[in-house]
Design a protein around this motif. Structure first.
Motif, short mmCIF file in Angstrom:
data_model
loop_
_atom_site.label_atom_id
_atom_site.label_comp_id
_atom_site.label_asym_id
_atom_site.label_seq_id
_atom_site.Cartn_x
_atom_site.Cartn_y
_atom_site.Cartn_z
N ASN A 60 0.83 -1.20 0.00
CA ASN A 60 0.00 0.00 0.00
C ASN A 60 0.86 1.25 0.00
OD1 ASN A 60 -1.58 -2.19 1.56
ND2 ASN A 60 -3.11 -0.77 0.81
N ALA A 61 0.30 2.33 -0.53
CA ALA A 61 0.96 3.63 -0.50
C ALA A 61 1.03 4.12 0.94
CB ALA A 61 0.22 4.61 -1.38
N PRO A 62 2.10 4.74 1.33
CA PRO A 62 3.30 4.98 0.54
C PRO A 62 4.09 3.68 0.31
CG PRO A 62 3.64 5.75 2.79
CD PRO A 62 2.21 5.29 2.68
N VAL A 63 4.60 3.54 -0.89
CA VAL A 63 5.28 2.30 -1.31
C VAL A 63 6.74 2.35 -0.86
CG1 VAL A 63 5.80 0.78 -3.25
CG2 VAL A 63 3.73 2.17 -3.28
N CYS A 64 6.91 2.28 0.45
CA CYS A 64 8.25 2.36 1.01
C CYS A 64 8.37 1.32 2.12
CB CYS A 64 8.52 3.76 1.57
SG CYS A 64 7.40 4.25 2.90
N LEU A 65 9.61 1.09 2.52
CA LEU A 65 9.85 0.27 3.71
C LEU A 65 9.45 1.07 4.95
CD1 LEU A 65 13.38 -1.22 3.02
CD2 LEU A 65 11.22 -2.45 3.03
N PHE A 66 9.12 0.38 6.00
CA PHE A 66 8.80 1.01 7.27
C PHE A 66 9.81 0.55 8.30
CE2 PHE A 66 5.08 2.12 5.13
CZ PHE A 66 4.38 3.05 5.88
N ASP A 67 10.15 1.45 9.22
CA ASP A 67 11.00 1.12 10.35
C ASP A 67 10.13 0.36 11.33
OD1 ASP A 67 12.49 1.01 12.67
OD2 ASP A 67 12.95 3.15 12.72
N GLY A 68 10.26 -0.96 11.36
CA GLY A 68 9.43 -1.79 12.21
C GLY A 68 9.85 -1.80 13.66
N GLY A 69 11.07 -1.38 13.93
CA GLY A 69 11.56 -1.37 15.30
C GLY A 69 13.06 -1.59 15.34
N PRO A 70 13.62 -1.48 16.51
CA PRO A 70 15.08 -1.51 16.64
C PRO A 70 15.73 -2.89 16.59
CG PRO A 70 14.08 -1.17 18.78
CD PRO A 70 12.96 -1.17 17.78
N VAL A 71 14.94 -3.96 16.49
CA VAL A 71 15.50 -5.31 16.48
C VAL A 71 15.62 -5.81 15.05
CG1 VAL A 71 15.22 -7.67 17.32
CG2 VAL A 71 14.43 -5.76 18.73
N ALA A 72 16.78 -6.35 14.68
CA ALA A 72 17.01 -6.98 13.37
C ALA A 72 16.66 -6.06 12.21
CB ALA A 72 16.26 -8.31 13.27
#
Length: 182
Positions: A60-72
């Motif tokens: 879905n837009a925005p078609v970017c990666l998201f910072d899911g969190g500080p692990v891995a």
């Protein structure tokens, strides 16, 4: 404590720095061993096409990666909200119509997902850690809407989620970014 799976953690002003500042976390799993979730309101500058070229057309837009969190942070995790059909191959239910999507599995067919996001990293808590943070007042637990996972304006989600609450928590939506400058 009952499981928080499928609910949102909304950072309170008690978290005044770091990766969880004004974050909204969707909890994918929570039990006596700990909790796992993804921050749903932190779009990154990288497009999904740059990292996973075949998946860019399905998110879905925005078609970017998201910072899911500080692990891995060097790994990708996809979360999909089912459409009206049967669950596709490579989808594993986590809460209701929300589940993890196998990025090495088959590409989705149009309509299989009502929403799909790819996250770099995830948020994780060890046994009792999240419960301690809740007691400290670092988080508010609220009901999630499936649309929270595919909001077209994820950077507005922290305020939107707080505003839709029916108690005094909604007033935190007006909390200034820097209370010292107010």
């Amino acid at each position: 404590m009952d499981t928080l799976r499928g609910r949102l953690l909304v950072a309170t002003p008690a978290i005044d720095a770091g990766p969880f500042l004004r974050s909204v976390v969707f909890i994918l799993d929570h039990d006596g061993d700990g909790a796992l979730g993804v921050i749903v309101n932190r779009p990154l500058d990288s497009d999904v096409d740059e990292v996973l070229p075949s998946w860019g057309a399905y998110v879905n837009a925005p078609v970017c990666l998201f910072d899911g969190g500080p692990v891995a942070m060097d790994s990708a995790l996809a979360v999909g909200v089912l459409g009206d059909g049967l669950p596709p191959l490579g989808w594993r239910q986590m809460a209701g119509r929300v589940g993890l999507v196998d990025l090495e599995g088959p590409l989705p067919v149009n309509g299989e997902f009502a929403g799909l996001r790819v996250f770099a990293g995830y948020a994780g808590w060890g046994a009792g850690q999240l419960e301690d943070e809740l007691l400290e007042g670092s988080w508010v637990v609220v009901d999630a809407l499936e649309s929270d996972l595919s909001s077209p304006q994820p950077e507005m989600l922290w305020r939107e989620v707080l505003r839709r609450q029916h108690d005094d928590v909604r007033f935190w939506a007006t909390f200034p970014p820097d209370p010292g400058a107010n």
